[in-house]
Design an enzyme around this catalytic site. Structure first.
Site, PDB file in Angstrom:
ATOM      1  N   ASN A   1      57.567 -61.386 -18.162  1.00 51.68           N
ATOM      2  CA  ASN A   1      58.940 -60.974 -17.894  1.00 51.68           C
ATOM      3  C   ASN A   1      59.889 -61.942 -18.596  1.00 51.68           C
ATOM      4  OD1 ASN A   1      58.128 -58.859 -16.177  1.00 51.68           O
ATOM      5  ND2 ASN A   1      57.971 -60.253 -14.437  1.00 51.68           N
TER       6      ASN A   1
ATOM      7  N   HIS B   1      51.659 -63.232 -16.366  1.00 53.25           N
ATOM      8  CA  HIS B   1      50.986 -62.694 -15.182  1.00 53.25           C
ATOM      9  C   HIS B   1      49.679 -62.030 -15.645  1.00 53.25           C
ATOM     10  CE1 HIS B   1      54.646 -62.617 -12.445  1.00 53.25           C
ATOM     11  NE2 HIS B   1      55.244 -62.678 -13.623  1.00 53.25           N
TER      12      HIS B   1
ATOM     13  N   ASP C   1      49.237 -66.412  -7.979  1.00 56.04           N
ATOM     14  CA  ASP C   1      50.615 -66.122  -7.584  1.00 56.04           C
ATOM     15  C   ASP C   1      50.727 -66.167  -6.058  1.00 56.04           C
ATOM     16  OD1 ASP C   1      53.115 -64.463  -9.207  1.00 56.04           O
ATOM     17  OD2 ASP C   1      53.135 -64.491  -7.017  1.00 56.04           O
TER      18      ASP C   1
ATOM     19  N   HIS D   1      55.591 -67.876 -18.311  1.00 55.72           N
ATOM     20  CA  HIS D   1      54.338 -67.632 -17.598  1.00 55.72           C
ATOM     21  C   HIS D   1      53.852 -66.224 -17.915  1.00 55.72           C
ATOM     22  CE1 HIS D   1      57.797 -66.720 -15.024  1.00 55.72           C
ATOM     23  NE2 HIS D   1      57.087 -65.703 -14.526  1.00 55.72           N
TER      24      HIS D   1
HETATM   25  P1  AMP Z   1      58.678 -63.745 -12.674  1.00 53.74           P
HETATM   26  O1  AMP Z   1      59.443 -62.869 -11.725  1.00 53.74           O
HETATM   27  O2  AMP Z   1      58.061 -63.000 -13.796  1.00 53.74           O
HETATM   28  O3  AMP Z   1      59.532 -64.918 -13.152  1.00 53.74           O
HETATM   29  O4  AMP Z   1      57.460 -64.348 -11.870  1.00 53.74           O
HETATM   30  C1  AMP Z   1      57.517 -65.511 -11.086  1.00 53.74           C
HETATM   31  C2  AMP Z   1      56.326 -65.473 -10.174  1.00 53.74           C
HETATM   32  O5  AMP Z   1      56.137 -66.757  -9.626  1.00 53.74           O
HETATM   33  C3  AMP Z   1      56.473 -64.510  -8.996  1.00 53.74           C
HETATM   34  O6  AMP Z   1      55.442 -63.525  -9.052  1.00 53.74           O
HETATM   35  C4  AMP Z   1      56.333 -65.412  -7.767  1.00 53.74           C
HETATM   36  O7  AMP Z   1      55.620 -64.802  -6.713  1.00 53.74           O
HETATM   37  C5  AMP Z   1      55.585 -66.594  -8.347  1.00 53.74           C
HETATM   38  N1  AMP Z   1      55.766 -67.860  -7.658  1.00 53.74           N
HETATM   39  C6  AMP Z   1      56.928 -68.406  -7.255  1.00 53.74           C
HETATM   40  N2  AMP Z   1      56.707 -69.611  -6.703  1.00 53.74           N
HETATM   41  C7  AMP Z   1      55.353 -69.834  -6.769  1.00 53.74           C
HETATM   42  C8  AMP Z   1      54.504 -70.897  -6.371  1.00 53.74           C
HETATM   43  N3  AMP Z   1      54.969 -72.015  -5.775  1.00 53.74           N
HETATM   44  N4  AMP Z   1      53.172 -70.775  -6.591  1.00 53.74           N
HETATM   45  C9  AMP Z   1      52.683 -69.651  -7.165  1.00 53.74           C
HETATM   46  N5  AMP Z   1      53.447 -68.612  -7.575  1.00 53.74           N
HETATM   47  C10 AMP Z   1      54.758 -68.701  -7.379  1.00 53.74           C
END
Ligand code: AMP
Length: 116
Positions: free
Chosen positions: A89, A104, A32, A102
């Site tokens: 989420n 986490h 992340d 995704h």
């Molecule tokens: P969510 O809020 O559950 O949709 O999680 C999305 C996650 O994607 C967040 O924790 C962000 O920090 C992560 N994220 C967004 N853009 C990128 C990226 N380019 N590479 C890696 N993680 C990312």
């Protein structure tokens, strides 16, 4: 199935860089960008589905592969014995910000419960 405007589809395609830690034919795992724990890896299916609920209805075996990959990441990141949390989420109230499903994988520190 891919979505042209989807951030994680672009990572799968190699159009946006990512720190990839694990890959299978159907899944990809990368760190992340804004880690919330010493270990914070996202595991995604390569195919585009917006939510886990959508994926389990269209292709439940791929969702199982995502969970298996998350388990493998926990092992390779060294948190399988100390403990780790898998978070999916879904929707606005749960703070989903990327609409490509995704998981986490969070670990490396003690985490509170219930979540905020
Ligand atoms: P969510 O809020 O559950 O949709 O999680 C999305 C996650 O994607 C967040 O924790 C962000 O920090 C992560 N994220 C967004 N853009 C990128 C990226 N380019 N590479 C890696 N993680 C990312």
């Amino acid at each position: 199935m891919t979505e042209p405007d989807c951030l994680f589809c672009k990572i799968v395609a190699g159009d946006i860089p990512a720190d990839v830690v694990h890959e299978t034919a159907a899944t990809l795992a990368f760190r992340d960008l804004q880690p919330q724990a010493p270990v914070h890896v996202l595991v995604i299916p390569k195919q585009h589905q917006p939510t886990a609920g959508a994926l389990v209805q269209t292709d439940p075996t791929v969702l199982a592969e995502v969970i298996a990959a998350a388990r493998d990441v926990a092992v390779s990141e060294g948190v399988s014995d100390s403990g780790y949390r898998l978070v999916i989420n879904t929707g606005a109230d749960a703070h989903q910000s990327v609409f490509h499903v995704h998981v986490h994988v969070l670990g490396g520190r003690a985490m509170g419960w219930p979540p905020g």
